[in-house]
Motif scaffolding. Sequence first.
Motif: not given
Length: 745
Positions: A196-203, A486-495, A502-504
Amino acid sequence: MAKLTAEQKAKLKALPIQGYMDWKGIKYVQESATSLRGVEHDSLVVRTNRNQFVWNSTGYSGDLVNFIHYYELGKGDNDSKSEALKRRMAYGRYVQGEHIDVEKIYEAKPNHVFDWQKIRKMNDASDAKRYLVEERKLNEKFVEKLFDQGKAFQGAGFDYAGRKQTGPILFPWHDVNGNIVGADKQGTMMDFENFSKRGTLKQVIGGSNTRTGYNLGFGKGNETLVLFESPIDLLSYAQQNHAQLAKENARLLSVSGTDAKRGGFVINDYFEAKKGNFNKIVLATDKDLAGCKAADFYKRFRFQNPLTKKEIAVVRHVPKFGKDWNEQLQHGQSGYDEWSMDKNEEYLKQLQMYQDEQSEESTIKRLERQPNKQESKISSIGQKASWQQKKKLTPAERKQANRAKNKTIIDRAVEQIRAHKEDPQELKKLLDFTAKGLQYSARNTLLIYGQKSDATLVKGYKQWQSEGIQVNKGEQGIRIFGHPVEMKTIITNDGQYVPWKDATAEQKELANNKKLPVQSRNFYPAESVFDVTQTNAKAEQLPKLLPNRPLNLKTEKDPAQLEKAYQALSKYASQLGVKVLPASPQADQFLHKKKLTANGSAKGAFMQSRKDPSNQQIVLRSDLTPTDRVHTLAHEVAHAKLHGQQRNSAWPTEIKEVQAEMSSYVVSKSLGIDPGEDSIRYMANWSNKMKNIPAKDFGKVMNQTVSASTEVTQFLEQHLQEPQVKQMAHQSQNQQQQSSTRKSR
């Protein structure tokens, strides 16, 4: 309905969380023999051997009822669990009706016995090293040293779900005696489909002794304990601060998640083995909701060094960039901010409010799509709804209603302030209020005045509680804007702005590769504060609570006090880069040539070179009385603050003069100097000029004025501390407030 028997209650309590997830189609992966991890929210972990869950990103945990309440229904601590109990009952009826033997199907598996010798380690650790250096940006020599010293290994084989892993990293856990009693496994291959979001095994490898975790010692490693959520974060912090860590004899500990109490176990084990002398705990968990909640554990508990009999100090370290230490490292940043536990609690509250705001979005969109259906349910928004009306709202709808109500209150307060531009006497009251020095920002000062113009000392609910004072039951809070989060946000291609949390995984990967821009945005949540008259504060508590003016209320009667005020204002001017010139015949001659004011020749002037705007000076007439001298300097200092270096130069001259005079009025009033008839006569002029200001600009003009006034008065308070006159300074005000407080009770 018949009451449940003890046997029926026991059967309901024993219903497995895993079985309920299967029944409702909640997806998960089997991470270990006794551990499940959610797919939709990968911070959800279910311990099948204990039939308990923990949702790390939120801090929620517990049994099946809590799982349904918090995870499935998305409700908070204060919401009733009646619906969760009904759903558990429905699952119980299903199990009984289908004759399902949940005890057999979901039989708790025996705990795995950890055996480090049986865990396969590879001689070639190139994949693991490459991952740490290239992907995680750790220093190559530092990584080599970890593997050479047996602090990291490359593993082999499959994970518990049968997925083959290439080059996973093993981080062995050493106990106080140096024995390996557990380990973390960190994957080095990206697999978003399975992880999922983590992308790698972590256990955590099954059977690991959770009284400890992955840890490294610097120096003696027995005086300072630093806690992290993962080995990667631990190593990232170590690389950035290794020199300081050696000086502090620090031991860094990863708790593999947010189980912060492990730090307490480690400290106790070291003291019992007579190998520890800890005097400080540093909480370096992530700068997010889960990390702040984990750190908050240490606000509730106290640890003592048995050798010194002193309490072990606790502080919080957060990265200056991003939410965790590896994120900071990957972006080439370094450093940390040290927080008190009170500041961590305040930030935690802001994050929780932000999460609540975000969780409302889907409900708000649904309400917007179905306005007719919901209008009757939320008709009380912005009004005082009855408890029957509130009961009909869902938790998300109640939050939306509160949010709209806060906006209505704040908008109403702003409108009330705007109305002051038509009435000079009301404008004077606003300035008198500002002169009280509530220690809030200009915007919040205006909001407080717009809602409670007689406020004198304002604090939050918990702040009053910390003073041993309780807010009276039924009091209506004053709405202001809280500290920015302060919240880090990603700006998508559609603005679109997408919060990092919450990002994928794909969006994060694009952002990390600089293919999508990343921006930090401030969020200002609404908060409630209360005036002292809304509390049960006793008369004898007021003298130490009420704000102290730096000088007594009759400053103009004391030449020595006036001189101190003048020198403090001159010092403030110098910090702005403005030189206050000494009185001289040349200065008098220059001022006599300036345009006459309503009171004759100009009393002073703020001068700024057009060729070199940094060349700024203030000149005053030599024949001013001591009181007038202070008031005039306050006026020119206000010009310097508001309009120096071409600041706010778009305003016409008459508006600049209004701002400077209003600011000097506030400063003089805060010093205990009566601004005199001159300022009172200006009131009519202020009102006439204010009427010419467009409504959309009035708030900006006032906000700039109050902001400048507040900064100057706070500077004076810091530089004119005179304890011997503080009680005198507010004697009359205290008496007035004591009377007011008695009436309010």
